[in-house]
Each structure stands twice: as C-alpha cells, then as structure tokens.
Design an enzyme around this catalytic site. Structure first.
Site, PDB file in Angstrom:
ATOM      1  N   ARG B  15       0.841  -1.208   0.000  1.00 33.61           N
ATOM      2  CA  ARG B  15       0.000   0.000   0.000  1.00 33.61           C
ATOM      3  C   ARG B  15       0.875   1.256   0.000  1.00 33.61           C
ATOM      4  O   ARG B  15       2.078   1.203   0.242  1.00 33.61           O
ATOM      5  CB  ARG B  15      -0.881   0.012   1.247  1.00 33.61           C
ATOM      6  CG  ARG B  15      -1.862  -1.143   1.291  1.00 33.61           C
ATOM      7  CD  ARG B  15      -2.792  -1.019   2.494  1.00 33.61           C
ATOM      8  NE  ARG B  15      -2.076  -1.135   3.759  1.00 33.61           N
ATOM      9  CZ  ARG B  15      -2.491  -0.601   4.903  1.00 33.61           C
ATOM     10  NH1 ARG B  15      -3.599   0.117   4.929  1.00 33.61           N
ATOM     11  NH2 ARG B  15      -1.789  -0.750   6.005  1.00 33.61           N
ATOM     12  N   TYR B 155       7.060   9.053  16.137  1.00 32.31           N
ATOM     13  CA  TYR B 155       7.311   8.982  14.694  1.00 32.31           C
ATOM     14  C   TYR B 155       8.555   9.805  14.324  1.00 32.31           C
ATOM     15  O   TYR B 155       9.442   9.337  13.599  1.00 32.31           O
ATOM     16  CB  TYR B 155       6.083   9.501  13.951  1.00 32.31           C
ATOM     17  CG  TYR B 155       6.133   9.350  12.453  1.00 32.31           C
ATOM     18  CD1 TYR B 155       5.987   8.106  11.857  1.00 32.31           C
ATOM     19  CD2 TYR B 155       6.305  10.464  11.632  1.00 32.31           C
ATOM     20  CE1 TYR B 155       6.020   7.964  10.484  1.00 32.31           C
ATOM     21  CE2 TYR B 155       6.342  10.337  10.249  1.00 32.31           C
ATOM     22  CZ  TYR B 155       6.195   9.090   9.679  1.00 32.31           C
ATOM     23  OH  TYR B 155       6.236   8.970   8.316  1.00 32.31           O
TER      24      TYR B 155
END
Lengths: 131, 252
Positions: B15, B155
């Site tokens: 994806r 992140y």
C-alpha cells in the site's frame, strides 16, 4: 585434511576475493593493511570468509587481536611495545612471526604482523586442533 | 530500463508509498519482492497486476519487527529471485498522540516497526551486498524527522534515527560499493495520512509551496534514481521530496 600448500592457496583466493586484489599481489609476506589495502571492515569480511571456506569457527579477536594493547601501559610505553607486551603478543598470536617486530617493536608496526603467511599458520594450527 | 535484472526488496510494499515504489522498480526492469504485514488483498492485487504486465514479482507476508522471520524471508527471496541488490526499507506506521498521553506501547510499536524493521532487513542483506561489491539501501524517512508536528514524538524520533542510521551505515559500506541513502517524503496522499488530510487538508496544501500533496509516484521516482547507476556516487544523503514544505515559507 588439506596440506599447507592447499591451505595457502585457499587463503590466497579468499583474500583475492575479499580485498579485490590480483593473484600476483598476494605473496606469503604481503601485509594485509600495507600491501593489500585492507580496512577494518575487510578484516571482518576475511574472518567470515575463512570460517565459511574452512568450516571453522574463529572467535572474535583470536585471529586479529587488534585491541590487544589498547591503553594498557604495562604493554606499551612511549609508542613502543614493552617486553611484557611482546610476551603477551607471543601468547595471543603463536601463529605470528615476531622476529622482525622484536627488533623495532613500535606499536604502529603491529599491523605488519598480519600477513598472508600468518593467516595460513593460524588456519593450519586451527585445523590441527592446536589453537 | 534502468534496473534490468536487479533484484529489489521493498518492505511495506502493498500500500501507499511502498506500492508506488514496487511498481516503479518493476517498470524499470527489476525483479521485485515486496513485504506486507496484514493487507493480503492489496498485496495479491498488486502482484497480479504486475505479473499480468509481464513483471517478475513476489509478495511475502512478514512481520518486520521479527528478526528471525525477516532472515527467513530474505532467504526465500534469494532462492527464488537471486541475491538482493536493492533494499527499500519503507514499512512504517504512525501512532500519533500528544506525548503526555502517549503510551509505552505506542512508542514501542512505532520504533520497532520503523527503526527496528529497517535494522532487521538491512542486517539480513548487508553482508551479501558487501560481498557482491554492489548494493543500494534506501530508507524511507520523513520530513517529520526535522520539521515535526505535535503528536509525533515517536514517529519523529524513529525517522530522525533512520537519518542518522543512514549516514553511519553509509560510511561503513561505502568502500564496498554499497550506497545507503534516505528519502524524506513530505505530505503524501496515502491511507496513512488520511485522517490528518480529512482534518487539515486545506491548511496543509497552503503550507506546500507547490500547492499539491505528494503522490506515491513522486517518492517512487526518487527511489528509482537512488537505486540506479545514475546515483552511484551518492551515499549517506537524505533526499527531501516534499514540494517544498520543509522550506518553511509562510503560506501565501
């Protein structure tokens, strides 16, 4: 059990592959760093390749005890290896020829001990079960 | 065909950006293995699409955080496609939350997937690349490593670490013909950014000097370049592909 010539031939071809050098460049007295241009990562690669080639296990620091004298004043003084240091080298590297080094035992010269012949001696001893 | 007969492995390939990279590498002639975790349907459709187009492709299910699984997966690819020349560490996740509320599990999941996954796959291919004296390692980072948003401590930390890892590894492998680079995408239109886009898509667009969100293909083109011989003298770099968002210009 391979004889000495066979071991040497295999060591030589292993070094040719690992260091990207020609067969003619690899002589018994060639030093890995000075003559054949080995860098630190190459030493690791050489160990991996020798293990695979000869089916042996080479414990870390046994063939190339690079850090042998790091910061130990008992073994090194004023850039020279002391008598105790030379005795230590002889114990740790019975497969190395120290005769020339003993005449001028500068720390910087330790890397010259790592020759094609030294590796051949080491492998032979290993296969004989001595090391 | 800039990558004819090269063997590439892309993590997180079913994806988003990874999917775009898989397609672009395959279009340049590389045999591509790609890793997916849960999206079997997406993986199957991509594999079918590329096979139909005459490309050589292999989809493998694997948890990038599991070193042993990764090792087995790399061995499978080596057996079926040959030694891996190009590795794209793309698998990445977000678990955004303000730090005060962030749970250890959110921190660990992001670090283990983004950074740990990069370590595991790189570890599994680096020595073989070194022996072949040729290899391309491409880590997908993010502009968030340097220009971060609230709610992304985990992140941002993972991507900053990937940039440092990229430089440090580049130094070790350079003499063996293996280059290690990173791509730092800006805001790319993928499922991962969907929630934020829905909330603040218009504001984000205004912050991008090019006035459009990135597409997976924008990143994929940079990956193809870094994987190709054209980039053989480039190593340890973080290539920013973000339409200018990281330039920090005030919205016009």
């Amino acid at each position: 059990m391979p004889n000495r010539d066979e071991i040497y031939a295999k060591v030589s071809s292993t070094l040719q592959e690992a260091l990207n050098v020609d067969e003619e460049e690899v002589k018994p007295e060639s030093t890995l760093q000075g003559d054949l241009g080995a860098e630190s990562i190459d030493f690791l690669d050489i160990v991996f390749r020798l293990e695979r080639e000869f089916g042996i296990k080479i414990p870390r620091g046994e063939l190339f005890p690079e850090s042998i004298f790091q910061g130990d004043p008992d073994f090194v003084q004023n850039g020279k290896v002391t008598d105790r240091g030379i005795a230590e080298l002889k114990t740790r590297m019975p497969f190395a020829d120290l005769s020339k080094f003993e005449q001028n035992p500068e720390v910087a010269g330790i890397s010259d001990l790592f020759t094609v012949e030294m590796i051949t001696n080491y492998i032979q001893g290993k296969l004989d079960g001595k090391n | 065909m800039r990558l004819k007969d090269q063997v590439a492995l892309v993590t997180g390939g079913s994806r988003g950006i990874g999917r775009g990279i898989v397609k672009a590498l395959a279009a340049e002639g590389a045999k591509v293995a790609f890793i997916y975790r849960g999206s079997k349907e997406a993986a199957d459709s991509l594999a079918a699409e590329l096979t139909q187009a005459g490309r050589v492709v292999q989809a493998l299910q694997c948890d990038v955080t599991n070193a042993e699984e990764v090792q087995r997966c790399v061995e499978t690819v080596e057996k079926s496609l040959g030694s891996i020349n190009i590795l794209v560490n793309n698998a990445g996740i977000i678990h955004d939350d303000l730090f005060i509320r962030l749970e250890p599990k959110d921190w660990n999941a992001v670090l283990q997937t983004n950074l740990g996954g990069t370590f595991n796959f790189t570890k599994a291919v680096a020595y073989s690349m070194m022996r072949q004296r040729k290899g391309r390692i491409i880590n997908i980072s993010s502009v968030a490593a340097e220009h971060t948003n609230p709610g992304q401590t985990n992140y941002a930390a993972s991507k900053g670490a990937i940039n440092s890892f990229t430089r440090a590894l580049a130094v070790e492998l350079a003499s063996r013909g293996v280059t290690v680079n990173a791509i730092a995408p800006g805001f790319v239109e993928t499922e991962m950014t969907e929630a934020v886009r829905n909330k603040a898509g218009d504001i984000i667009k205004k912050m991008i000097p090019m006035r459009r969100l990135g597409q997976a293909d924008d990143i994929a083109k940079a990956a193809v370049f870094l994987a190709s011989d054209d980039a053989s003298y480039i190593t340890g770099q973080v290539l920013i592909v973000d339409g200018g968002i990281s330039l920090g210009a005030a919205p016009v």
